[in-house]
Design an enzyme around this catalytic site. Structure first.
Site, PDB file in Angstrom:
ATOM      1  CG  ASP A   1      47.874  35.013  39.896  1.00  0.00           C
ATOM      2  OD1 ASP A   1      48.094  36.293  40.566  1.00  0.00           O
ATOM      3  OD2 ASP A   1      48.266  35.810  38.084  1.00  0.00           O
TER       4      ASP A   1
ATOM      5  CG  ASP B   1      50.875  36.301  27.597  1.00  0.00           C
ATOM      6  OD1 ASP B   1      50.167  36.964  28.066  1.00  0.00           O
ATOM      7  OD2 ASP B   1      50.759  34.911  27.497  1.00  0.00           O
TER       8      ASP B   1
ATOM      9  CG  HIS C   1      49.242  35.999  31.219  1.00  0.00           C
ATOM     10  ND1 HIS C   1      50.124  36.469  31.014  1.00  0.00           N
ATOM     11  CD2 HIS C   1      49.178  37.661  32.621  1.00  0.00           C
ATOM     12  CE1 HIS C   1      50.743  36.642  32.170  1.00  0.00           C
ATOM     13  NE2 HIS C   1      50.259  37.600  32.533  1.00  0.00           N
TER      14      HIS C   1
ATOM     15  CD  GLU D   1      51.264  32.446  30.309  1.00  0.00           C
ATOM     16  OE1 GLU D   1      50.672  33.381  29.804  1.00  0.00           O
ATOM     17  OE2 GLU D   1      53.015  32.476  30.735  1.00  0.00           O
TER      18      GLU D   1
HETATM   19  C1  GLP Z   1      50.929  38.802  36.134  1.00  0.00           C
HETATM   20  C2  GLP Z   1      49.607  38.725  36.760  1.00  0.00           C
HETATM   21  C3  GLP Z   1      48.347  39.119  36.152  1.00  0.00           C
HETATM   22  C4  GLP Z   1      49.175  40.381  35.669  1.00  0.00           C
HETATM   23  C5  GLP Z   1      49.536  40.554  34.473  1.00  0.00           C
HETATM   24  C6  GLP Z   1      50.001  42.212  33.784  1.00  0.00           C
HETATM   25  O1  GLP Z   1      52.089  38.052  34.791  1.00  0.00           O
HETATM   26  N1  GLP Z   1      49.823  36.791  36.985  1.00  0.00           N
HETATM   27  O2  GLP Z   1      47.578  39.111  37.088  1.00  0.00           O
HETATM   28  O3  GLP Z   1      47.689  41.028  35.319  1.00  0.00           O
HETATM   29  O4  GLP Z   1      50.697  40.520  34.677  1.00  0.00           O
HETATM   30  O5  GLP Z   1      51.504  42.849  34.931  1.00  0.00           O
HETATM   31  P1  GLP Z   1      52.047  43.974  35.102  1.00  0.00           P
HETATM   32  O6  GLP Z   1      50.149  44.707  35.210  1.00  0.00           O
HETATM   33  O7  GLP Z   1      53.000  44.689  35.827  1.00  0.00           O
HETATM   34  O8  GLP Z   1      51.611  44.645  33.521  1.00  0.00           O
END
Ligand code: GLP
Length: 253
Positions: free
Chosen positions: A66, A141, A143, A148
């Protein structure tokens, strides 16, 4: 589904990196799906260490999950990029290994033709033979990438709005790097769809810390629902490995 629980973030990272490295060794021209966020940083550090000891990325292709929409990417000038995930993945992994520039694919957050770009991204994944191993984090959440709550399990690469919780969660890393005001945070992103992710041959999800414990339990042991995108792992056809640290695993029964 294999669930592996490790004592610490460091051990979780080492374990995930070993899985990825063994995969690369068994198929040097593999297609890897890469994740961003704070969780995979340790995994990438381990992979960089392994590269210094000989792990070869010269035939590996990568597709990032992403990118924020509206900030971006200029592959010819990777060091002038801003808070984009493109910059993140260069800094945390790609610039440290011998991957070829033409084998790196990252959603273009600055595209003027998002629909066309998203279709092209899907086409490139297909042309590469599909993603062999997709690394995933999980949002609070539930995702995956930026799918989302409510994202259909058959969704494809597209532009999506971010929930307030995701904007809040991701604000900290923006602020730390660039002193950006919250109102200037991107509220949209380009993300691989759930359908795109679920077509990978193998999935590897990692999660760390107490703040992920509830959602990890919901995703792995709760009902399968589009309200928790990661619950789709329970119905995935191929091999799924989940590597957690003790805290992220603490709400599993
Ligand atoms: C972000 C990314 C995800 C990631 C998630 C968790 O929004 N788009 O791909 O897995 O959040 O992030 P973190 O590893 O910083 O908790």
């Amino acid at each position: 589904m294999d669930i592996i629980v490790k004592e610490s973030y460091e051990e979780m990272s080492k374990c995930a990196a070993d899985i990825i490295a063994n995969f690369i060794k068994s198929k040097p021209s593999c297609v890897l799906g890469l994740a961003t966020g704070s969780t995979p940083i340790g995994t990438y550090r381990e992979l960089i260490k392994m590269h210094r000891e000989g792990l070869d990325f010269s035939q590996v292709k990568t597709f990032n999950l992403d990118e924020y929409f509206g900030i971006g990417i200029d592959l010819s000038k990777p060091y002038e990029m801003d808070q984009s995930y493109a910059r993140f993945i260069y800094e945390e992994l790609l610039k440290h290994v011998n991957i070829k520039k033409e084998n790196i694919y990252i959603p273009d957050g600055l595209t003027k033709e998002p629909e066309k770009f998203c279709q092209w991204y899907e086409d490139m994944i297909k042309k590469a033979g599909g993603i062999d191993l997709q690394l995933l984090g999980i949002g609070r959440d539930g995702h995956l990438a930026f799918n989302e709550p409510g994202s259909s399990f058959s969704s494809r690469t597209r532009v999506v709005p971010l929930t307030e919780q995701t904007v809040d969660d991701n604000y900290e890393s923006f602020y730390r790097k660039a002193n950006i005001k919250k109102e200037d945070m991107p509220h949209f992103a380009i993300t691989m769809g759930m359908g795109t992710i679920l077509e990978a041959k193998q999935l590897l999800m990692i999660a760390s810390g107490k703040k992920k414990a509830k959602v990890v339990a919901k995703a792995l042991q709760g009902p399968v629902t589009t309200r928790i995108a990661a619950s789709a792992l329970q119905i995935f056809n191929g091999k799924v490995t989940v590597v957690l640290d003790k805290e992220a695993a603490s709400e599993l029964s």
